[in-house]
Design an enzyme around this catalytic site. Structure first.
Site, PDB file in Angstrom:
ATOM      1  N   GLY A  54     -60.577  18.097   9.048  1.00  0.00           N
ATOM      2  CA  GLY A  54     -61.860  18.686   9.433  1.00  0.00           C
ATOM      3  C   GLY A  54     -62.215  18.116  10.788  1.00  0.00           C
ATOM      4  CD  GLU A  55     -64.514  17.017  15.109  1.00  0.00           C
ATOM      5  OE1 GLU A  55     -63.569  17.787  15.369  1.00  0.00           O
ATOM      6  OE2 GLU A  55     -64.633  15.906  15.647  1.00  0.00           O
ATOM      7  CB  SER A  56     -62.939  12.338  12.413  1.00  0.00           C
ATOM      8  OG  SER A  56     -62.866  12.381  13.827  1.00  0.00           O
ATOM      9  CB  CYS A  86     -55.753  16.061  10.162  1.00  0.00           C
ATOM     10  SG  CYS A  86     -55.801  16.589  11.880  1.00  0.00           S
ATOM     11  NE  ARG A 120     -61.606  12.237  17.226  1.00  0.00           N
ATOM     12  CZ  ARG A 120     -62.663  12.872  17.720  1.00  0.00           C
ATOM     13  NH1 ARG A 120     -63.518  12.254  18.488  1.00  0.00           N
ATOM     14  NH2 ARG A 120     -62.875  14.132  17.418  1.00  0.00           N
ATOM     15  NE  ARG A 152     -59.950  20.310  17.697  1.00  0.00           N
ATOM     16  CZ  ARG A 152     -61.004  19.520  17.665  1.00  0.00           C
ATOM     17  NH1 ARG A 152     -61.255  18.683  18.639  1.00  0.00           N
ATOM     18  NH2 ARG A 152     -61.822  19.554  16.647  1.00  0.00           N
ATOM     19  CG  HIS A 189     -53.914  19.926   8.348  1.00  0.00           C
ATOM     20  ND1 HIS A 189     -55.160  19.602   7.871  1.00  0.00           N
ATOM     21  CD2 HIS A 189     -53.987  19.821   9.686  1.00  0.00           C
ATOM     22  CE1 HIS A 189     -55.951  19.314   8.880  1.00  0.00           C
ATOM     23  NE2 HIS A 189     -55.276  19.434   9.994  1.00  0.00           N
ATOM     24  CD  GLU A 191     -54.498  19.744   4.190  1.00  0.00           C
ATOM     25  OE1 GLU A 191     -53.532  18.960   4.133  1.00  0.00           O
ATOM     26  OE2 GLU A 191     -55.317  19.738   5.130  1.00  0.00           O
TER      27      GLU A 191
HETATM   28  N1  LIG Z   1     -57.411  19.134  11.940  1.00  0.00           N
HETATM   29  C1  LIG Z   1     -58.131  18.060  12.037  1.00  0.00           C
HETATM   30  O1  LIG Z   1     -58.498  17.432  11.016  1.00  0.00           O
HETATM   31  C2  LIG Z   1     -58.531  17.696  13.405  1.00  0.00           C
HETATM   32  C3  LIG Z   1     -59.158  16.340  13.567  1.00  0.00           C
HETATM   33  C4  LIG Z   1     -60.129  16.360  14.709  1.00  0.00           C
HETATM   34  N2  LIG Z   1     -59.446  16.463  15.960  1.00  0.00           N
HETATM   35  C5  LIG Z   1     -61.003  15.133  14.648  1.00  0.00           C
HETATM   36  O2  LIG Z   1     -61.065  14.372  15.559  1.00  0.00           O
HETATM   37  O3  LIG Z   1     -61.646  14.947  13.669  1.00  0.00           O
END
Ligand SMILES: NC(=O)CC[C@H](N)C(=O)O
Length: 209
Positions: A54-56, A86, A120, A152, A189, A191
């Site tokens: 997701g987005e950390s 991720c 990251r 990403r 990922h 999953e």
């Molecule tokens: N697919 C992902 O989980 C990307 C991670 C995202 N770039 C982050 O910094 O959270």
């Protein structure tokens, strides 16, 4: 692991943001009881935990808002098996550095526990997402190539002495899967691709811990 009359281990998926459903689906297919975790009381009831992609930065903000950051740190210190994919890898890292993107925040807090330095957005921005076949000597059936999806994605830049490297991405020649005791993390990922070897490895880790 606490007794579980229904059979499989209870594995939570941190359900604040990210691809929660995909992890629940694959964990359930492996015989685990997969449960979304949003509260401290739910965290207390699981034998293992997945931190999804997701987005950390968002997940950390929500973990603070839901009063989960300290309970998560305490659970890890207490030996809870945790797998981060991720963004989840970023959340488990003791040390972070940026991919240089404007969206990165140096000094962004993490849950921590894994003795690694994680970069990251290391493989590039969203448009640079890619697929690759990994060298995965540490995963089940290592002779079978592991098809991995990177979005990403971070990579692991340095590992501490207790960290085992499970997989590398051969083109960039970077570490993309690690384990340290009860903690494991992947840059990619699994999953999303239907190869269940990483989750199988984790479910076995939870079963034997
Ligand atoms: N697919 C992902 O989980 C990307 C991670 C995202 N770039 C982050 O910094 O959270």
């Amino acid at each position: 692991m606490s007794p579980n009359p229904a059979g499989g281990p209870r594995i939570g998926v941190l359900a604040l943001q990210g691809d929660v459903r995909e992890h629940v689906r694959i964990l359930s297919s492996l015989g685990a009881r997969a449960l979304p975790v949003r509260r401290e009381s739910e965290l207390a009831g699981v034998d293992g935990l997945v931190l999804p992609g997701g987005e950390s930065t968002t997940i950390v903000k929500l973990a603070v808002a839901f009063d989960l950051l300290e309970p998560l740190r305490a659970a890890i210190k207490g030996g809870l098996p945790v797998y981060g994919s991720c963004a989840g890898m970023i959340l488990l890292a003791d040390r972070l550095t940026n991919g240089g993107g404007a969206d990165g925040i140096d000094g962004q807090p993490t849950i921590g526990g894994l003795d690694v330095l994680v970069r990251r957005n290391a493989f590039g921005r969203q448009v640079d997402s890619f697929e690759s076949h990994l060298d995965a000597p540490g995963l089940p059936e290592p002779e079978r190539p592991f098809h991995a999806v990177f979005i990403r994605a971070p990579w692991v830049e340095e590992v501490g002495p207790d960290v085992t490297v499970l997989a590398r991405e051969p083109r960039a020649d970077r570490i993309v899967a690690v384990r340290q005791g009860e903690l494991m993390a992947t840059s990619f990922h699994p999953e999303l691709t239907g190869d269940d070897r990483v989750h199988r490895y984790f479910v076995d880790l939870v079963r034997t811990s």
